[in-house]
Scaffold this active site. Structure first.
Site, PDB file in Angstrom:
ATOM      1  N   ASP A  71       0.924  -1.090  -0.022  1.00  0.00           N
ATOM      2  CA  ASP A  71       0.158  -0.017  -0.059  1.00  0.00           C
ATOM      3  C   ASP A  71       0.844   1.330  -0.093  1.00  0.00           C
ATOM      4  O   ASP A  71       2.013   1.158   0.283  1.00  0.00           O
ATOM      5  CB  ASP A  71      -0.811  -0.086   1.229  1.00  0.00           C
ATOM      6  CG  ASP A  71      -0.397  -0.171   2.437  1.00  0.00           C
ATOM      7  OD1 ASP A  71       0.624   1.172   2.729  1.00  0.00           O
ATOM      8  OD2 ASP A  71      -0.258  -1.068   3.227  1.00  0.00           O
ATOM      9  N   HIS A 105       9.330  -5.223  -1.144  1.00  0.00           N
ATOM     10  CA  HIS A 105       8.408  -6.208  -2.070  1.00  0.00           C
ATOM     11  C   HIS A 105       7.872  -5.676  -3.037  1.00  0.00           C
ATOM     12  O   HIS A 105       6.952  -5.773  -3.890  1.00  0.00           O
ATOM     13  CB  HIS A 105       7.322  -6.695  -1.243  1.00  0.00           C
ATOM     14  CG  HIS A 105       8.006  -7.903  -0.296  1.00  0.00           C
ATOM     15  ND1 HIS A 105       7.052  -8.784   0.690  1.00  0.00           N
ATOM     16  CD2 HIS A 105       9.106  -8.475  -0.084  1.00  0.00           C
ATOM     17  CE1 HIS A 105       7.858  -9.696   1.131  1.00  0.00           C
ATOM     18  NE2 HIS A 105       8.892  -9.269   0.855  1.00  0.00           N
TER      19      HIS A 105
END
Length: 206
Positions: A71, A105
């Site tokens: 996010d 990531h």
């Protein structure tokens, strides 16, 4: 859970970890659809603890954040006070006056670098340790005040970074390395410890 729920009944994954569920979903629906679906899930998810991101953005001592989250809550709350590092190419943008947010990531702005499935993790373990970004992250873990947020203690990538840092400290004769899991602290405080990391999973360097 939502990804697993969208698999055919006979293909549902018994291992609840995202890397396994996503692997199965990708085999059936393809990489592009997996990324699009995961992006939709995250965008639709209400983040009730966003207040912690806001609190962190108010602490001037924090100059490095390493996260495995996809996010953009850190970017949203830090605004122009941060620089986001997703790939080796982003390293040149680091500004010592701003907080560096390392998204190891990846995120949806660079979809081909996302680490989601077990195949992604295997590729990461083979390639990432050879990159300038990996070496920089390890250096930050050892020498800076670091928030390492959004990982499970079972996360292979997180453990690789932590273990590498621990080995470097061990060989250098540094005895102050500790990895610990703790509850979210209700209040942040500044201590005399030069390198202290806060929140629900943290590493402390004395």
């Amino acid at each position: 859970d939502q990804i697993n729920a969208n698999l055919p009944d006979k293909e549902k994954e018994t291992d609840p970890r995202l890397m396994e569920v996503a692997y199965k979903y990708e085999l059936i629906n393809g990489r592009k659809q997996l990324i699009e679906f995961l992006s939709q899930i995250i965008e639709a998810t209400p983040f009730s603890d966003e207040k912690w991101h806001k609190e962190l953005a108010l602490i001037p001592h924090i100059k490095t954040i390493i996260t495995t989250n996809y996010d953009n809550l850190f970017e949203k709350n830090y605004g122009d006070k941060c620089v986001v590092i997703r790939t080796d190419a982003d390293i040149k943008n680091i500004d010592e006056n701003k907080t560096a947010i390392f998204k190891i990531h990846g995120d949806f702005l660079v979809p081909d670098k996302l680490i989601i499935t077990r195949d992604d993790y295997a590729k990461w373990l083979g390639e990432f340790p050879k990159t300038p970004l990996y070496n920089l992250v390890v250096s930050r873990l050892i020498t800076k005040s670091v928030i390492f947020l959004g990982y499970s203690i079972e996360d292979i990538n997180a453990l690789t970074l932590i273990n590498t840092s621990a080995m470097v400290l061990c060989f250098s004769g540094h005895s102050g390395y500790k990895s610990k899991r703790t509850a979210i602290e209700e209040h942040y405080s500044h201590t005399r410890s030069r390198r202290t990391v806060y929140r629900k999973s943290y590493i402390r360097f004395k």
